[in-house]
Design a protein around this motif. Sequence first.
Motif, short mmCIF file in Angstrom:
data_model
loop_
_atom_site.label_atom_id
_atom_site.label_comp_id
_atom_site.label_asym_id
_atom_site.label_seq_id
_atom_site.Cartn_x
_atom_site.Cartn_y
_atom_site.Cartn_z
N GLY A 1 -9.72 -4.24 -8.81
CA GLY A 1 -8.97 -3.48 -7.96
C GLY A 1 -9.86 -3.66 -6.45
N ALA B 1 -3.16 0.77 -8.95
CA ALA B 1 -2.16 0.04 -8.45
C ALA B 1 -1.28 -0.59 -9.63
CB ALA B 1 -2.80 -1.35 -8.07
N SER C 1 -16.10 -2.87 -2.86
CA SER C 1 -14.72 -1.97 -3.16
C SER C 1 -14.38 -1.92 -4.65
CB SER C 1 -13.76 -2.58 -2.09
OG SER C 1 -13.22 -4.00 -2.71
N GLN D 1 -9.18 -10.29 -8.18
CA GLN D 1 -9.01 -9.17 -7.34
C GLN D 1 -8.37 -8.00 -7.94
OE1 GLN D 1 -6.86 -10.34 -3.94
NE2 GLN D 1 -6.38 -8.42 -3.02
N ASN D 2 -7.11 -8.35 -8.50
CA ASN D 2 -6.41 -7.42 -9.12
C ASN D 2 -7.20 -6.52 -10.35
OD1 ASN D 2 -4.30 -7.04 -7.49
ND2 ASN D 2 -3.16 -8.66 -8.52
N GLN E 1 -13.07 -1.02 -7.90
CA GLN E 1 -12.29 0.39 -8.57
C GLN E 1 -12.56 0.66 -10.12
OE1 GLN E 1 -10.72 2.55 -6.28
NE2 GLN E 1 -11.57 1.19 -4.88
N SER F 1 3.22 -1.40 -5.91
CA SER F 1 2.98 -2.67 -5.28
C SER F 1 4.12 -3.65 -5.02
CB SER F 1 1.99 -3.57 -6.03
OG SER F 1 0.48 -3.10 -6.41
N ALA G 1 -16.11 -8.62 -1.20
CA ALA G 1 -15.35 -7.75 -1.55
C ALA G 1 -15.78 -6.81 -2.64
CB ALA G 1 -13.96 -7.88 -1.76
N THR H 1 -10.43 -4.93 -2.66
CA THR H 1 -9.87 -4.74 -1.42
C THR H 1 -10.15 -5.80 -0.41
OG1 THR H 1 -9.81 -2.38 -1.24
CG2 THR H 1 -9.24 -3.41 0.69
N GLU I 1 -8.79 -8.10 2.85
CA GLU I 1 -7.84 -8.14 4.06
C GLU I 1 -6.91 -9.57 4.08
OE1 GLU I 1 -9.63 -7.72 7.66
OE2 GLU I 1 -10.22 -5.48 7.18
#
Length: 568
Positions: free
Chosen positions: A157, A231, A180, A153-154, A182, A236, A177, A159, A161
């Motif tokens: 990047g 991020a 999304s 996820q990180n 980045q 964060s 995901a 997104t 929920e």
Amino acid sequence: MNTRKIKGIRPFSAFIDSCWKEPYSFSRFIKDIIAGITVGIIAIPLAMALAIGSGVAPQYGLYTAAIAGIVIALTGGSRYSVSGPTAAFVVILYPVSQQFGLSGLLIATLMSGIILVIMGLARLGRLIEYIPLSVTLGFTSGIAITIATMQVQNFFGLTLERVPENYINKVMALFQAFPSLQLSDTLIGFTTLLVLIFWPKLGLKLPGHLPALIAGTGIMGLMHLLGHDVATIGSSFSYMLEDGTQGQGIPPILPQFVLPWNLPDTHSFDISWNTVSALLPAAFSMAMLGAIESLLCAVILDGMTGKKHHSNSELIGQGMGNIVVPFFGGITATAAIARSAANVRAGATSPIAAVVHSLLVLLTLLILAPMLSYLPLAAMSAILLIVAWNMSEAHKVIDLIRRAPRDDIIVMLLCLSLTVLFDMVVAITIGIVLASLLFMRKIANMTRISVSPLTNNDKDLLIVRINGPLFFAAAERIFAELREKSVGYKTIIMQWDAIPVLDAGGLHAFQGFVRETGKEKHIVVCDIPFQPLKTLARAKVVPIEGQLSFYATLPKALADIEIDCNPG
């Protein structure tokens, strides 16, 4: 007084042995300082990344490396171990932090420390030797897969929920995901990852973590110039000090004494018997994993240095560290294999090196906290991806699959799957039980009966030799086979010289054989080793006239029953 028992659990053993019993010179002190600084450079980004991976703010990882690192180094039983947050704990700590918050995580850490101290006082330090390689390799590889999945996820990047708890659902959510993604975070992540991969090939003594973070941060600066948001730790995470001061990122203060159950937290935590009971399984998992990882680390360091650790003292030291650190906001700690190995390679000579590493972490909190807030999360994820890869020991997994017996492969793959799909405790429990059952089957199949060439068919004499442990898994089969072989013979002589172990199951089967055949045949047992002889004596098994006899050696048995031992 049993001095050996006291020695087995004495605290401060590594510190006393290396800094008191052995002369501690100024040159050794300089070596320890250099090693401590080297490991500290590695530990600072790792501690933050592991805290983030565990679901808490990065400063709590630094508090752990600083406080637990000092306490465990001084009270433990391994002179080269460096303790702090480790990747193996992430899969246990993250669910606890999500469900119970930081307070619940610190309470669980405190409970795990108490369990570790009890394990050390109970002298359970050597039990690590009874965990098979297939089990440890399976659950560590499973943990590595889980950690790597959590970084996706990180790193990109993405997104989300909500991150599902179930692994399969988590993977599906990450795939869903991916639109999304980045590009800026992805570029930072890949840049950091590439530096970490290729830096060791340069042959420089400086660890690659710091250059990798600098490279990732440089790419982040370029992305900001191009108008892309990234991020970071500062964007964060936020903090609030006791005086009401608020800030972003990491607070530039030393760890403060706090009551773990009385922290300002987004999760409402009410300490009660119900919450303690709910945290107990997680605390037990932390203690077991901490014991396994710290003792495995100590064994590896023994092989690198030729020194010997004190296993029970190490458990007590790990327990003391995990009891103290929650009162300073630190999360669960244990010996870190990679950092400890780097400590040895950097020239450490005593626990002072680990203390220096912790002092460097404290100094960083005071001086560099504002700068640490600019570190991108994608770069931190890249560090954890490398940690997960190293932890997986993929080369050992492949080698085991190619060369190990089928039973070991099954156990390893089962532990890996259970760790990923369920949790480590389930994997270790089922893995050890299955490995034990398979091992017992293998040993039971090794127990054999062989008929001696001295057997005299004319005089109704059967002489057999039992080779292998006579325990519950083999005894019934052995005596059933002996019943078939003894048909038509009036005297049976059993040589027990190759029976190393006679357990309760073997004793029961032997007594049943005597009861069934003793009225028709004369059973003679000779050449009995000490352990089986002790078992027979404890069970008060005595000779029975005309049915059961015992002799020291086979020649004495043959002479007594007046049988010519030379069939020719």
